[in-house]
Design an enzyme around this catalytic site. Structure first.
Site, PDB file in Angstrom:
ATOM      1  N   GLN A  66       3.134  10.052   1.085  1.00  0.00           N
ATOM      2  CA  GLN A  66       4.434   9.375   0.785  1.00  0.00           C
ATOM      3  C   GLN A  66       5.118   9.418  -0.586  1.00  0.00           C
ATOM      4  O   GLN A  66       6.286   9.152  -0.591  1.00  0.00           O
ATOM      5  CB  GLN A  66       4.299   7.726   0.893  1.00  0.00           C
ATOM      6  CG  GLN A  66       3.863   7.379   2.262  1.00  0.00           C
ATOM      7  CD  GLN A  66       3.676   5.817   2.326  1.00  0.00           C
ATOM      8  OE1 GLN A  66       2.658   5.230   2.032  1.00  0.00           O
ATOM      9  NE2 GLN A  66       4.775   5.288   2.881  1.00  0.00           N
TER      10      GLN A  66
ATOM     11  N   HIS B 279      -3.256   1.316   8.496  1.00  0.00           N
ATOM     12  CA  HIS B 279      -1.650   2.007   8.152  1.00  0.00           C
ATOM     13  C   HIS B 279      -1.978   3.222   7.116  1.00  0.00           C
ATOM     14  O   HIS B 279      -1.520   4.342   7.256  1.00  0.00           O
ATOM     15  CB  HIS B 279      -0.804   0.979   7.767  1.00  0.00           C
ATOM     16  CG  HIS B 279       0.604   1.345   7.501  1.00  0.00           C
ATOM     17  ND1 HIS B 279       1.552   1.237   8.353  1.00  0.00           N
ATOM     18  CD2 HIS B 279       1.052   2.352   6.417  1.00  0.00           C
ATOM     19  CE1 HIS B 279       2.609   1.813   7.960  1.00  0.00           C
ATOM     20  NE2 HIS B 279       2.413   2.443   6.930  1.00  0.00           N
ATOM     21  N   GLU B 280      -2.611   2.950   6.036  1.00  0.00           N
ATOM     22  CA  GLU B 280      -2.562   4.109   5.064  1.00  0.00           C
ATOM     23  C   GLU B 280      -3.420   4.919   5.322  1.00  0.00           C
ATOM     24  O   GLU B 280      -3.170   6.251   5.160  1.00  0.00           O
ATOM     25  CB  GLU B 280      -3.152   3.355   3.638  1.00  0.00           C
ATOM     26  CG  GLU B 280      -2.219   2.213   3.147  1.00  0.00           C
ATOM     27  CD  GLU B 280      -0.757   2.477   3.051  1.00  0.00           C
ATOM     28  OE1 GLU B 280      -0.434   3.614   2.829  1.00  0.00           O
ATOM     29  OE2 GLU B 280       0.094   1.614   3.193  1.00  0.00           O
TER      30      GLU B 280
ATOM     31  N   HIS C 219      -1.602   7.210   7.271  1.00  0.00           N
ATOM     32  CA  HIS C 219      -0.763   8.371   6.741  1.00  0.00           C
ATOM     33  C   HIS C 219      -1.365   9.493   6.088  1.00  0.00           C
ATOM     34  O   HIS C 219      -1.015  10.687   6.296  1.00  0.00           O
ATOM     35  CB  HIS C 219      -0.387   7.546   5.427  1.00  0.00           C
ATOM     36  CG  HIS C 219       0.918   6.751   5.627  1.00  0.00           C
ATOM     37  ND1 HIS C 219       2.117   7.324   5.941  1.00  0.00           N
ATOM     38  CD2 HIS C 219       1.229   5.323   5.469  1.00  0.00           C
ATOM     39  CE1 HIS C 219       3.280   6.436   6.027  1.00  0.00           C
ATOM     40  NE2 HIS C 219       2.578   5.327   5.676  1.00  0.00           N
TER      41      HIS C 219
ATOM     42  N   GLY D  98       0.760  -1.336  -0.018  1.00  0.00           N
ATOM     43  CA  GLY D  98      -0.144  -0.034  -0.026  1.00  0.00           C
ATOM     44  C   GLY D  98       0.891   1.354   0.231  1.00  0.00           C
ATOM     45  O   GLY D  98       1.902   1.107   0.379  1.00  0.00           O
TER      46      GLY D  98
ATOM     47  N   CYS E 112       6.767  -0.093   6.700  1.00  0.00           N
ATOM     48  CA  CYS E 112       6.330   1.070   5.927  1.00  0.00           C
ATOM     49  C   CYS E 112       7.685   1.489   4.848  1.00  0.00           C
ATOM     50  O   CYS E 112       8.632   1.411   5.052  1.00  0.00           O
ATOM     51  CB  CYS E 112       5.956   2.353   6.844  1.00  0.00           C
ATOM     52  SG  CYS E 112       5.726   3.580   5.974  1.00  0.00           S
ATOM     53  N   LEU E 113       7.019   1.731   3.795  1.00  0.00           N
ATOM     54  CA  LEU E 113       7.914   1.909   2.564  1.00  0.00           C
ATOM     55  C   LEU E 113       8.719   3.344   2.853  1.00  0.00           C
ATOM     56  O   LEU E 113       9.708   3.439   2.355  1.00  0.00           O
ATOM     57  CB  LEU E 113       7.138   2.304   1.264  1.00  0.00           C
ATOM     58  CG  LEU E 113       6.579   1.137   0.655  1.00  0.00           C
ATOM     59  CD1 LEU E 113       5.800   1.248  -0.570  1.00  0.00           C
ATOM     60  CD2 LEU E 113       7.579  -0.233   0.298  1.00  0.00           C
TER      61      LEU E 113
HETATM   62 CO    CO Z   1       3.459   3.405   5.283  1.00  0.00          CO
END
Ligand code: CO
Length: 171
Positions: free
Chosen positions: A48, A130-131, A134, A43, A88-89
């Protein structure tokens, strides 16, 4: 697109709702999907990639099918509790345990402006929470268990140092 890495301040900004699903939004969504697959993630939220808008791309199976672009998503219902590890990316090499709701019901819109109702459990439920965090400028390091916070302390310091160095033009 380049993924914003911690502690890039864009990650802490609460994203704005999307008022109009125009060509630009469709283009951004497509590029975000490419970025997600390139990074082998499940995701990605628009902040991000440096965009403070409420857009999420999500594909936990990586099969590139079904609804994968979500506009203005929010949690309509949630229940239960589960403790699992997540990453997380925007935080390379950081993994931490976080308590999340076991079940969530998400309301969102697709690129055609159609309203979607998504019920999620397990990994999908966790990814959604999680998203959406963000989009609200909330990061997973702020929700980790005390043990995970301690375990990641050095790694976070390294990311902070490398962000400062990059900003200063040192490679
Ligand atoms: Co993340």
């Amino acid at each position: 697109m380049e993924i914003a890495v911690y502690p890039n301040p864009v990650l802490k900004i609460k994203a704005e709702p999307i008022e109009d699903i125009n060509n630009e939004i469709c283009q951004i969504a497509e590029e975000m999907l490419d970025t997600l697959y390139d990074a082998c993630g499940v995701g990605l939220a628009a902040p991000q990639v440096g965009l403070s808008i409420r857009l999420v791309v999500l594909d936990i199976t990586g099969e590139k099918t079904g609804e994968r672009v979500f506009i203005n998503p929010y949690i309509a219902e949630e229940r239960g509790e589960t403790l699992e590890e997540e990453g997380c990316l925007s935080f390379p090499d950081v993994l931490g345990k976080i308590i999340r709701s076991q079940y969530v019901k998400i309301i969102a819109y697709n690129l055609k402006g159609e309203k979607l109702e998504i019920e999620a459990e397990g990994l999908l439920s966790r990814a959604w929470q999680h998203e959406i965090d963000h989009l609200n400028g909330c990061l997973f390091i702020d929700k980790m268990t005390p043990a995970s916070t301690i375990a990641n302390k050095t790694k976070l310091k390294e990311l902070e140092q490398s962000y400062q160095n990059n900003k200063a033009g040192v490679s």
